[in-house]
Design a protein around this motif. Structure first.
Motif, PDB file in Angstrom:
ATOM      1  N   PRO A  91      55.694  57.180  22.936  1.00 30.32           N
ATOM      2  CA  PRO A  91      55.354  56.101  23.873  1.00 30.32           C
ATOM      3  C   PRO A  91      56.582  55.264  24.240  1.00 30.32           C
ATOM      4  O   PRO A  91      57.475  55.061  23.414  1.00 30.32           O
ATOM      5  CB  PRO A  91      54.357  55.261  23.061  1.00 30.32           C
ATOM      6  CG  PRO A  91      54.797  55.442  21.645  1.00 30.32           C
ATOM      7  CD  PRO A  91      55.363  56.838  21.544  1.00 30.32           C
ATOM      8  N   LYS A 135      53.212  55.380  29.312  1.00 31.12           N
ATOM      9  CA  LYS A 135      53.407  54.131  30.055  1.00 31.12           C
ATOM     10  C   LYS A 135      52.861  54.224  31.475  1.00 31.12           C
ATOM     11  O   LYS A 135      52.265  53.263  31.982  1.00 31.12           O
ATOM     12  CB  LYS A 135      54.897  53.775  30.101  1.00 31.12           C
ATOM     13  CG  LYS A 135      55.214  52.558  30.973  1.00 31.12           C
ATOM     14  CD  LYS A 135      56.711  52.250  30.997  1.00 31.12           C
ATOM     15  CE  LYS A 135      57.501  53.262  31.783  1.00 31.12           C
ATOM     16  NZ  LYS A 135      58.939  52.917  31.852  1.00 31.12           N
ATOM     17  N   PHE A 188      49.540  51.565  19.366  1.00 29.42           N
ATOM     18  CA  PHE A 188      48.951  52.888  19.606  1.00 29.42           C
ATOM     19  C   PHE A 188      48.629  53.639  18.307  1.00 29.42           C
ATOM     20  O   PHE A 188      47.537  54.207  18.186  1.00 29.42           O
ATOM     21  CB  PHE A 188      49.870  53.741  20.478  1.00 29.42           C
ATOM     22  CG  PHE A 188      49.899  53.368  21.938  1.00 29.42           C
ATOM     23  CD1 PHE A 188      49.044  52.385  22.457  1.00 29.42           C
ATOM     24  CD2 PHE A 188      50.781  53.986  22.826  1.00 29.42           C
ATOM     25  CE1 PHE A 188      49.063  52.041  23.804  1.00 29.42           C
ATOM     26  CE2 PHE A 188      50.807  53.657  24.165  1.00 29.42           C
ATOM     27  CZ  PHE A 188      49.951  52.679  24.659  1.00 29.42           C
ATOM     28  N   PRO A 238      51.922  49.253  23.330  1.00 30.13           N
ATOM     29  CA  PRO A 238      52.285  50.543  22.722  1.00 30.13           C
ATOM     30  C   PRO A 238      52.562  50.494  21.233  1.00 30.13           C
ATOM     31  O   PRO A 238      52.344  51.497  20.531  1.00 30.13           O
ATOM     32  CB  PRO A 238      53.512  50.986  23.523  1.00 30.13           C
ATOM     33  CG  PRO A 238      53.966  49.778  24.269  1.00 30.13           C
ATOM     34  CD  PRO A 238      52.774  48.929  24.491  1.00 30.13           C
TER      35      PRO A 238
END
Length: 292
Positions: free
Chosen positions: A224, A192, A254, A251
């Motif tokens: 994450p 982050k 991801f 996220p």
């Protein structure tokens, strides 16, 4: 008194808020990890904070090397202080342990399963001695080497001498490390801050660099922070606020991005068992294993 703003996520009470009461308490995330990710492997922890995870991994399993990077010099100073105390404690206890051993302290012959990395494994996968043929990656970095650390013909040091900490920004320091020079990379609740401070371009470059540094068969352990966490921390700086408004790669995407665009060939979500006292904000964070 104005509360200190941590623009890189360097919160002093981070571990205690995650339910890890002391530097010797085992982080629940480590209980969810597997020995084959670490035994005989060259490991890097990005955003290592004060080093609890690095020290626990190196103590629990037989890592060829464990290097912790963190951008916060104060946290790295704490990690180095803890490591120094640990080394003193081990240096005082080793002579007594050797004298008490029936054979004068000689290492037992490795089992067939352990012979590959030259160690004897306990039933839970933990180990007591180190493999041969590696030096810490941070040592290669400090010497300005560009060849993988495992090419140096020297035995790997025993814990805690196989652990090092570096005050460094991974996005800049990683450039001097050779492609394929690492076997395991961890990024736990750090992505982050890369994302908010650098936007989509930074997080994509970060993932590409992790992939470059991993050897074939290497693993990337990623925890994450969720998008809701970004929203709560977007006000830490003007830079973070500006990037937050422009982020498109959230996220939750991801895993898809790391497989489809970066090149990882497998992904697995790892279940972590948290105590009831740990906040839901931490307990709900996913942890993934990616294989190169």
């Amino acid at each position: 008194v104005r509360r200190e703003t941590h623009t890189n996520g360097s919160f002093p009470r981070y571990y205690s808020e995650r339910g890890v009461s002391s530097e010797h308490a085992l982080d629940p995330r480590i209980r969810a990890m597997r020995p084959d990710w670490f035994n005989g492997r060259r490991c890097l922890d990005i955003g290592c904070h004060q080093g609890n995870v690095c020290l626990a991994l190196a103590r629990r399993w037989c890592c060829a090397s464990v290097v912790g990077f963190d951008i916060d010099e104060k946290l790295i100073a704490r990690a180095q202080s803890t490591l120094a105390r640990t080394r003193v404690g081990h240096s005082l206890s080793e002579p007594a342990a050797a004298a008490a051993a029936p054979d004068g302290g000689a290492e037992p012959a490795p089992t067939r399963e352990g012979a590959q990395v030259g160690v004897k494994r306990a039933a839970d996968g933990s180990t007591r001695s180190a493999p041969q043929g590696s030096l810490p990656v941070a040592l290669a970095l400090s010497l300005g080497l560009v060849a993988p650390a495992w090419r140096l013909a020297a035995p790997a040091p025993l814990f805690p001498h196989n652990v090092r900490f570096e005050a460094a920004d991974f996005t800049q320091a990683s450039a001097v490390l050779a492609s394929g020079s690492l076997d395991t990379i961890l990024c736990l609740s750090t992505s982050k801050w890369v994302h908010l401070n650098g936007g989509d371009r930074a997080i994509k470059a970060f993932f590409a660099e992790v992939y470059r540094l991993l050897a074939e068969g290497g693993v990337f352990v990623l925890e994450p922070q969720p998008w809701s966490s970004y929203r709560r921390k977007k006000h830490v700086s003007e830079t973070a606020r500006a990037h937050y408004a422009q982020i498109r790669l959230r996220p939750e995407r991801f895993p898809e991005f790391l497989v489809d665009h970066i090149g990882f060939r497998a992904v697995e979500q790892i279940k972590v068992e948290y105590d009831a006292l740990v906040s839901q904000g931490f307990a709900s964070r996913p942890m993934y294993l990616f294989v190169k």
